[in-house]
Design a protein around this motif. Structure first.
Motif, PDB file in Angstrom:
ATOM      1  N   SER A 109       0.848  -1.188   0.000  1.00 25.58           N
ATOM      2  CA  SER A 109       0.000   0.000   0.000  1.00 25.58           C
ATOM      3  C   SER A 109       0.886   1.241   0.000  1.00 25.58           C
ATOM      4  N   ALA A 147       1.009   5.738  -1.273  1.00 27.61           N
ATOM      5  CA  ALA A 147       0.195   6.928  -1.489  1.00 27.61           C
ATOM      6  C   ALA A 147       1.054   8.051  -2.066  1.00 27.61           C
ATOM      7  N   ASP A 191      -4.002   6.868  -3.908  1.00 28.31           N
ATOM      8  CA  ASP A 191      -3.467   5.615  -3.364  1.00 28.31           C
ATOM      9  C   ASP A 191      -2.942   4.754  -4.493  1.00 28.31           C
TER      10      ASP A 191
END
Length: 215
Positions: free
Chosen positions: A166, A168, A182
């Motif tokens: 993950s 960003a 994201d």
């Protein structure tokens, strides 16, 4: 195509802004109407350097962007994310690019822009993960509020999860204006970052067209 009756006058106002040392135009209805049109069409922004001044996008297009000097090497797979130029070094280059009279104000934003590094290490079977990746960039532009001194937006690409699944990319003006995106991988986050760098100068609202969420 129909001719815009305001086009010639609006271009005159852009020239006037660029030739004014403080980005000022007369406070008459005609000039103020032109300013509204130029701001609405993202041809002019509120100037971060002068109170009540304005700056044109075509003048900002001449300014450099600042990001890790070895970012291309990371994109090419020649280095690891941990080897990217430090945020402090990137910010140093931005400050040094400014006229000396604006450097002190730029320094006052240093901690806000760079932020305190978040150091967290997850341990599993005695394995220690690297500190999360966080790399700074600064590009010419504005948002709901002016940019930093020199009319710069600041942002970062950073790792959200310890397992690097993950990521960003965030972009900010000098206050609470922000555009956020994201990404599920480093490769996609780098793609987002490259899009942002290629689009500069811009208003934060224009990043909505690239799928960014606006604050």
């Amino acid at each position: 195509m129909p001719h815009d009756p305001h086009e010639q006058f609006d271009h005159t106002v852009l020239d006037l802004i660029e030739h004014s040392p403080v980005g000022a135009v007369p406070h008459t209805p005609a000039y103020q109407d032109a300013l509204q049109r130029l701001h609405a069409s993202h041809q002019a922004y509120t100037d971060a350097n002068h109170k009540d001044g304005h700056v044109t996008v075509r003048s900002l297009a001449k300014l450099p962007s600042f990001y890790a000097s070895n970012l291309e090497a990371l994109i090419a797979g020649q280095i690891t994310p941990q080897e990217l130029e430090s945020n402090a070094s990137i910010y140093d280059r931005y400050v040094q690019s400014l006229p000396e009279s604006r450097r002190a104000k730029a320094e006052s934003y240093r901690l806000t822009v760079i932020g305190k590094a978040i150091h967290h290490r997850a341990k599993h079977d005695h394995a220690v993960f690297h500190d999360p990746v966080h790399t700074l960039f600064l590009v010419p532009g504005a948002g709901p509020h002016p940019g930093l001194p020199g009319n710069y937006l600041h942002g970062s690409m950073f790792q959200v999860s310890a397992d690097a699944t993950s990521w960003a990319v965030h972009v900010h003006d000098n206050d609470d204006g922000a555009a956020l995106a994201d990404a599920p991988s480093l490769a996609e986050a780098l793609g987002r970052l490259q899009e942002v760098l290629a689009c500069a100068p811009f208003h934060l609202s224009e990043l909505a067209a690239l799928g960014f969420r606006l604050n």
